[in-house]
Write a protein that holds these residues in place. Structure first.
Motif, PDB file in Angstrom:
ATOM      1  N   HIS A   1      72.685  32.595   5.752  1.00  0.00           N
ATOM      2  CA  HIS A   1      71.297  32.875   5.521  1.00  0.00           C
ATOM      3  C   HIS A   1      70.859  31.824   4.564  1.00  0.00           C
TER       4      HIS A   1
ATOM      5  N   PRO B   1      60.517  39.639   9.986  1.00  0.00           N
ATOM      6  CA  PRO B   1      61.938  39.665   9.605  1.00  0.00           C
ATOM      7  C   PRO B   1      62.291  39.802   7.959  1.00  0.00           C
TER       8      PRO B   1
ATOM      9  N   THR C   1      71.961  41.128   3.598  1.00  0.00           N
ATOM     10  CA  THR C   1      73.302  40.527   3.455  1.00  0.00           C
ATOM     11  C   THR C   1      74.549  41.484   2.835  1.00  0.00           C
TER      12      THR C   1
ATOM     13  N   VAL D   1      67.564  42.061   9.809  1.00  0.00           N
ATOM     14  CA  VAL D   1      68.284  41.289  10.444  1.00  0.00           C
ATOM     15  C   VAL D   1      69.665  40.899   9.460  1.00  0.00           C
TER      16      VAL D   1
ATOM     17  N   VAL E   1      65.930  40.079   6.091  1.00  0.00           N
ATOM     18  CA  VAL E   1      67.250  39.853   6.125  1.00  0.00           C
ATOM     19  C   VAL E   1      67.994  40.623   4.945  1.00  0.00           C
TER      20      VAL E   1
ATOM     21  N   MET F   1      72.747  39.200   7.967  1.00  0.00           N
ATOM     22  CA  MET F   1      73.180  37.793   8.116  1.00  0.00           C
ATOM     23  C   MET F   1      74.273  37.668   7.097  1.00  0.00           C
TER      24      MET F   1
END
Length: 365
Positions: free
Chosen positions: A172, A136, A140, A165, A138, A167
Motif C-alpha cells: 500500500h 476505494p 490492511t 480493497v 484500503v 492490501m
C-alpha cells in the motif's frame, strides 16, 4: 454497527462521522482541539465525547489522526477501553502498524484503513457525508487481525459508500507513493514556478496548468506528516522521476542548440518516446466504474458565465439523449464566457454538435 467514536474531527474524521450518523449510528466525537469537535457536532456529525468517557465500549473507534499520531492515539484509546475494534484512516500504513507493535499494543483488535478521498480544503467545515461514495478504501489486515475486526471495518466502508480493497501495508505504501504522494510534490513544485511569474503569464494560465497544480493547494502541515511517514517510498519514486527529467532536459538542450542536426532529430525522437510512455501510463488509470479507460470524443461548447447556463446546457444534452461521460470547464481570461468541453461516445459526438448548434449554442470545431 450501532455506536462509534471518531477521534480527530478534521476533514476525513468529520466526513466519516457524517456518513455514519446519516445511517443512524450513534457517533461520539473527540479532538485535541475542542472547538473542532464542537464544530463537527454542530454540523450533525455526532455528539462530543464527555471527559468522563463511556459506560461501555462502542462498536468501532476510528482514529482520524496523522500517521505519526496513530499508534499513540491507539494506545490511549485502548487504555480507556473506548471500543471493541479500532481502525485508522491515515494515508500511510506500514509505520503506524510497526509503531503499534513496538509499543506492545493489542494489534489483533486493530486494522489499518485508508479511504482514497479528500479535498484541497481541510477542517470539519470542509467535510461531506458523501466524500467516500464510490471511492476505494484500503484495508490492511495482518495474520493476527481478528475476523470480527475485519468485518466491522468492512461495515464501516459499506456505510460510507466506499469500495473495499485489501492490501499488504508495505505494498500500500509503495502504491500511494506512486499515485498520490509523489504526484503531490511534483504538483507543488510546478505550482511554485508560478509564485514569481509575470502578471501576463498568470493571466493566460489555462486548464492545463490548473489540472497539473490543482492538488498543490493542500495543507502543507498535513503533507509534512504524510511525507515524513512515507519518505523512503516517495524518494524512490522521485529518484526515478528525476532520472527521466534529467534525460528530458538533455534532449531539450540538444534541440535548442541544433534543432535540424542528426543530434537534434535523435533528441526529438527521444522526447516522443517519453511522451508515448506517458500515453501508455495514463491509459492504465481506470475509467468509469473501474472499467478500462475508454476513448471519448470532445465537443467544446461556449457558454456565458451566468447562473443557470451550465444547467441549461446539460438539459439540452439530455433532451438530445446523449450521455456525458466526462467534462472540463475553462474560463476565458477577461471575458464573461467559458468553454465547456463535453466528452461523449465518439459515435454520438457529430450529432450532438449539430443539434446543439441548431438550438443556438456555439460549438467549436
Amino acid at each position: 454497527m450501532k455506536t462509534a467514536v471518531v477521534l480527530g474531527t478534521g476533514l476525513i474524521g468529520t466526513s466519516v462521522a457524517l456518513a455514519l450518523s446519516r445511517h443512524g449510528v450513534l457517533v461520539l466525537l473527540e479532538d485535541r482541539d475542542p472547538d473542532a469537535a464542537r464544530t463537527a457536532a454542530s454540523l450533525g456529525a455526532g455528539t462530543v465525547l464527555v471527559p468522563e468517557g463511556l459506560e461501555q465500549p462502542v462498536d468501532l473507534a476510528i482514529l482520524a489522526v496523522p500517521p505519526a499520531h496513530v499508534a499513540r492515539t491507539l494506545r490511549d484509546a485502548q487504555a480507556r477501553n473506548l471500543a471493541r475494534a479500532y481502525t485508522d484512516v491515515c494515508s500511510v500504513k506500514g509505520s503506524p502498524a510497526a509503531e503499534a507493535a513496538s509499543l506492545g499494543l493489542d494489534t489483533t483488535g486493530y486494522i489499518g484503513g485508508h479511504p482514497l478521498a479528500g479535498r484541497e480544503k481541510s477542517g470539519p467545515l470542509a467535510a461531506r457525508a458523501d466524500l467516500f461514495e464510490g471511492r476505494p478504501w484500503v484495508l490492511t489486515p495482518d495474520q493476527g487481525t481478528r475476523r470480527d475486526v475485519l468485518n466491522r471495518a468492512l461495515e464501516l466502508v459499506s456505510l460510507c459508500g466506499a469500495v473495499p480493497v485489501v492490501m499488504d501495508p508495505v505494498e500500500h505504501d509503495h502504491a500511494v507513493a506512486l499515485i498520490s504522494h509523489a504526484p503531490h510534490l511534483v504538483s507543488a513544485l510546478m505550482a511554485a514556478r508560478l509564485e514569481h511569474a509575470s502578471e501576463e503569464a498568470a493571466r493566460i494560465a489555462g486548464q492545463g496548468v490548473r489540472d497539473v497544480t490543482r492538488i498543490a493547494a493542500g495543507d502543507p502541515a498535513l503533507w509534512r506528516e504524510i511525507l515524513t511517514a512515507n519518505a523512503g517510498a516517495v524518494a524512490d519514486v522521485l529518484e526515478d522521476y528525476a532520472g527521466d527529467l534529467a534525460a528530458v532536459i538533455g534532449s531539450l538542450r540538444s534541440l535548442a542548440k541544433e534543432p535540424n542536426s542528426p543530434a537534434g532529430e535523435a533528441a526529438a525522437e527521444e522526447l516522443v518516446a517519453r511522451l508515448r510512455r506517458g500515453n501508455a501510463g495514463q491509459a492504465r488509470i481506470p475509467g468509469k466504474h473501474g472499467a478500462p479507460r475508454a476513448a471519448y470524443a470532445a465537443v467544446p461548447v461556449v457558454i456565458g458565465d451566468a447562473p443557470g447556463e451550465l444547467a441549461r446546457l446539460f438539459a439540452a444534452v439530455g433532451a438530445i439523449r446523449v450521455n456525458i461521460e466526462d467534462l472540463a470547464i475553462e474560463h476565458s481570461p477577461g471575458q464573461n464566457v467559458g468553454l465547456v468541453t463535453l466528452y461523449v461516445d465518439p459515435d454520438a459526438a457529430p450529432g450532438l454538435a449539430a443539434q446543439l448548434v441548431e438550438r443556438g449554442w456555439t460549438v467549436q470545431n
